[in-house]
Design a protein around this motif. Structure first.
Motif, PDB file in Angstrom:
ATOM      1  N   LEU A  94     -10.739 -22.853  -1.302  1.00 49.96           N
ATOM      2  CA  LEU A  94      -9.367 -23.306  -1.529  1.00 49.96           C
ATOM      3  C   LEU A  94      -9.274 -24.141  -2.803  1.00 49.96           C
ATOM      4  O   LEU A  94      -8.343 -23.963  -3.608  1.00 49.96           O
ATOM      5  CB  LEU A  94      -8.881 -24.114  -0.324  1.00 49.96           C
ATOM      6  N   SER A  95     -10.235 -25.033  -3.002  1.00 47.72           N
ATOM      7  CA  SER A  95     -10.224 -25.893  -4.191  1.00 47.72           C
ATOM      8  C   SER A  95     -10.367 -25.071  -5.461  1.00 47.72           C
ATOM      9  O   SER A  95      -9.619 -25.269  -6.440  1.00 47.72           O
ATOM     10  CB  SER A  95     -11.351 -26.926  -4.101  1.00 47.72           C
ATOM     11  N   VAL A  96     -11.309 -24.140  -5.454  1.00 51.29           N
ATOM     12  CA  VAL A  96     -11.514 -23.284  -6.632  1.00 51.29           C
ATOM     13  C   VAL A  96     -10.272 -22.448  -6.909  1.00 51.29           C
ATOM     14  O   VAL A  96      -9.811 -22.337  -8.057  1.00 51.29           O
ATOM     15  CB  VAL A  96     -12.748 -22.377  -6.435  1.00 51.29           C
ATOM     16  N   ALA A  97      -9.696 -21.865  -5.865  1.00 49.12           N
ATOM     17  CA  ALA A  97      -8.524 -21.008  -6.036  1.00 49.12           C
ATOM     18  C   ALA A  97      -7.333 -21.789  -6.589  1.00 49.12           C
ATOM     19  O   ALA A  97      -6.651 -21.329  -7.515  1.00 49.12           O
ATOM     20  CB  ALA A  97      -8.152 -20.359  -4.705  1.00 49.12           C
ATOM     21  N   VAL A  98      -7.079 -22.986  -6.048  1.00 48.19           N
ATOM     22  CA  VAL A  98      -5.935 -23.782  -6.506  1.00 48.19           C
ATOM     23  C   VAL A  98      -6.116 -24.192  -7.972  1.00 48.19           C
ATOM     24  O   VAL A  98      -5.168 -24.099  -8.774  1.00 48.19           O
ATOM     25  CB  VAL A  98      -5.767 -25.027  -5.614  1.00 48.19           C
ATOM     26  N   MET A  99      -7.311 -24.630  -8.351  1.00 49.18           N
ATOM     27  CA  MET A  99      -7.533 -25.055  -9.734  1.00 49.18           C
ATOM     28  C   MET A  99      -7.442 -23.891 -10.712  1.00 49.18           C
ATOM     29  O   MET A  99      -6.900 -24.034 -11.816  1.00 49.18           O
ATOM     30  CB  MET A  99      -8.893 -25.756  -9.843  1.00 49.18           C
ATOM     31  N   ILE A 100      -7.944 -22.734 -10.321  1.00 53.88           N
ATOM     32  CA  ILE A 100      -7.863 -21.570 -11.204  1.00 53.88           C
ATOM     33  C   ILE A 100      -6.414 -21.106 -11.351  1.00 53.88           C
ATOM     34  O   ILE A 100      -5.954 -20.801 -12.464  1.00 53.88           O
ATOM     35  CB  ILE A 100      -8.750 -20.425 -10.670  1.00 53.88           C
ATOM     36  N   VAL A 101      -5.684 -21.060 -10.245  1.00 55.76           N
ATOM     37  CA  VAL A 101      -4.268 -20.650 -10.294  1.00 55.76           C
ATOM     38  C   VAL A 101      -3.475 -21.627 -11.162  1.00 55.76           C
ATOM     39  O   VAL A 101      -2.615 -21.212 -11.959  1.00 55.76           O
ATOM     40  CB  VAL A 101      -3.681 -20.570  -8.871  1.00 55.76           C
ATOM     41  N   PHE A 102      -3.745 -22.925 -11.004  1.00 56.24           N
ATOM     42  CA  PHE A 102      -3.067 -23.922 -11.831  1.00 56.24           C
ATOM     43  C   PHE A 102      -3.351 -23.701 -13.316  1.00 56.24           C
ATOM     44  O   PHE A 102      -2.429 -23.728 -14.149  1.00 56.24           O
ATOM     45  CB  PHE A 102      -3.510 -25.330 -11.426  1.00 56.24           C
ATOM     46  N   ALA A 103      -4.611 -23.467 -13.662  1.00 49.39           N
ATOM     47  CA  ALA A 103      -4.970 -23.252 -15.067  1.00 49.39           C
ATOM     48  C   ALA A 103      -4.313 -21.982 -15.613  1.00 49.39           C
ATOM     49  O   ALA A 103      -3.781 -21.976 -16.730  1.00 49.39           O
ATOM     50  CB  ALA A 103      -6.487 -23.174 -15.207  1.00 49.39           C
ATOM     51  N   LEU A 104      -4.339 -20.908 -14.824  1.00 52.15           N
ATOM     52  CA  LEU A 104      -3.721 -19.658 -15.268  1.00 52.15           C
ATOM     53  C   LEU A 104      -2.218 -19.830 -15.463  1.00 52.15           C
ATOM     54  O   LEU A 104      -1.643 -19.317 -16.441  1.00 52.15           O
ATOM     55  CB  LEU A 104      -4.003 -18.552 -14.258  1.00 52.15           C
ATOM     56  N   PHE A 105      -1.581 -20.520 -14.539  1.00 51.94           N
ATOM     57  CA  PHE A 105      -0.148 -20.765 -14.657  1.00 51.94           C
ATOM     58  C   PHE A 105       0.161 -21.600 -15.901  1.00 51.94           C
ATOM     59  O   PHE A 105       1.116 -21.313 -16.635  1.00 51.94           O
ATOM     60  CB  PHE A 105       0.364 -21.486 -13.411  1.00 51.94           C
ATOM     61  N   LEU A 106      -0.658 -22.614 -16.143  1.00 44.99           N
ATOM     62  CA  LEU A 106      -0.448 -23.472 -17.311  1.00 44.99           C
ATOM     63  C   LEU A 106      -0.609 -22.680 -18.601  1.00 44.99           C
ATOM     64  O   LEU A 106       0.220 -22.780 -19.520  1.00 44.99           O
ATOM     65  CB  LEU A 106      -1.436 -24.638 -17.275  1.00 44.99           C
ATOM     66  N   TYR A 107      -1.665 -21.873 -18.685  1.00 47.58           N
ATOM     67  CA  TYR A 107      -1.904 -21.092 -19.897  1.00 47.58           C
ATOM     68  C   TYR A 107      -0.809 -20.044 -20.107  1.00 47.58           C
ATOM     69  O   TYR A 107      -0.313 -19.858 -21.222  1.00 47.58           O
ATOM     70  CB  TYR A 107      -3.263 -20.388 -19.823  1.00 47.58           C
TER      71      TYR A 107
END
Length: 316
Positions: free
Chosen positions: A105-118
């Motif tokens: 869950l932690s990995v998925a949330v951080m990756i989704v956040f980074a992708l959304f930001l980029y």
């Protein structure tokens, strides 16, 4: 021949640190202690690799040697996620007690956040990388403020669990998480290997790289995603280590004096293994667990960060 000799010395030192950590003071308990120490060494090697790799790439993209990927707010997002889960669900919830679910869950949330930001920032194209860094700082500060607010309101007993997540720890690492993280890192590394040949050119600057035929914007986006994945994995596995990447990356620059990123990344990875494994041995054997490795790293990293700032100021 100086750099290959130096690299060989680092390999020997790193292997020596791992060997000493594994076999020192076993007292015949090979079946019990050796597998547990082996998992901790694997976790430290994996953490050192991901942080060193991501930091060197990130500093190449930003053309700044005092920035680290944590400036994007991923560390703050991790702490916010852990605080929110415990605040609303409680420390006895499955998401908290099951480390595999919490890790994914932690990995998925951080990756989704980074992708959304980029994707949001690069949607229309032409956005400066420094604008991305500015947004990352603001978002990270926002996440930290929310985390602090919730930690004030949370139950004191459950706050102790949140407090454990604030600092990186290599004690009581779940072996399933390590093997899961290794598989993810290997898959990402296979994908990222095709882009490593562009890093030497990217270090020359955007205009020069474009003139040399490198699709600069596309490569930068891909590398930022790889950085986000690696930092997310290391943070979710052991916790946030703010200044560690800054230390090993700059030591690699000063030690090798080369522009070749294969050498710089390899050197930074080996230095990170030496620092983590050797540092954890000192924490356990010399300091007898009176402190944590992350506290020592952040203290040394903070001093080194100030030194780099003063050095850059004199150079400017």
């Amino acid at each position: 021949m100086r750099n290959p000799l130096r690299m060989a010395c680092l390999v020997l030192i790193a292997a020596g640190c791992c060997a000493v950590y594994l076999i020192h003071d076993l007292n015949g308990s090979f079946d019990y202690a050796l597998p547990r120490r082996g998992i901790k060494v694997l976790a430290m090697v994996l953490t050192g690799f991901t942080i060193a790799y991501a930091t060197v790439i990130f500093q190449t993209i930003t053309h700044n040697r005092i920035l680290t990927p944590s400036i994007m707010g991923l560390d703050a997002l991790y702490l916010l996620l852990q605080t929110v889960i415990i605040f609303f669900l409680g420390s006895s919830h499955l998401v908290v007690t099951n480390k595999q679910i919490n890790f994914l869950l932690s990995v998925a949330v951080m990756i989704v956040f980074a992708l959304f930001l980029y994707r949001f920032l690069f949607k229309k194209g032409g956005q400066s990388i420094y604008f991305l860094l500015l947004i990352g700082i603001i978002v990270g500060t926002f996440f930290s403020s929310i985390s602090t607010f919730l930690q004030v309101l949370i139950d004191p007993n459950e706050f102790l669990i949140v407090q454990d997540r604030m600092f990186a720890s290599f004690n009581n690492i779940n072996s399933d998480l390590v093997w899961m993280a290794i598989v993810i890192v290997l898959l990402v590394l296979i994908y990222a290997w095709r882009y490593i040949k562009y890093l030497d050119v990217l270090s020359l600057g955007r205009e020069t790289a474009i003139n040399l035929g490198v699709p600069y914007d596309s490569i930068v986006k891909q590398m930022l995603v790889i950085v986000a994945i690696f930092i997310s994995i290391s943070t979710a596995l052991v916790g946030p280590i703010t200044f560690f990447g800054l230390i090993v990356a700059n030591l690699s620059y000063q030690f090798f004096h080369t522009y070749k990123h294969k050498t710089l990344i390899s050197g930074a990875v080996l230095m990170s293994i030496i620092a983590l494994v050797g540092g954890q041995w000192f924490v356990e054997r010399v300091f007898t667990f009176s402190t944590t490795l992350s506290v020592i790293i952040n203290f040394i990293g903070g001093v080194y960060f100030i030194y780099l700032l003063l050095k850059e100021r004199k150079t400017a």
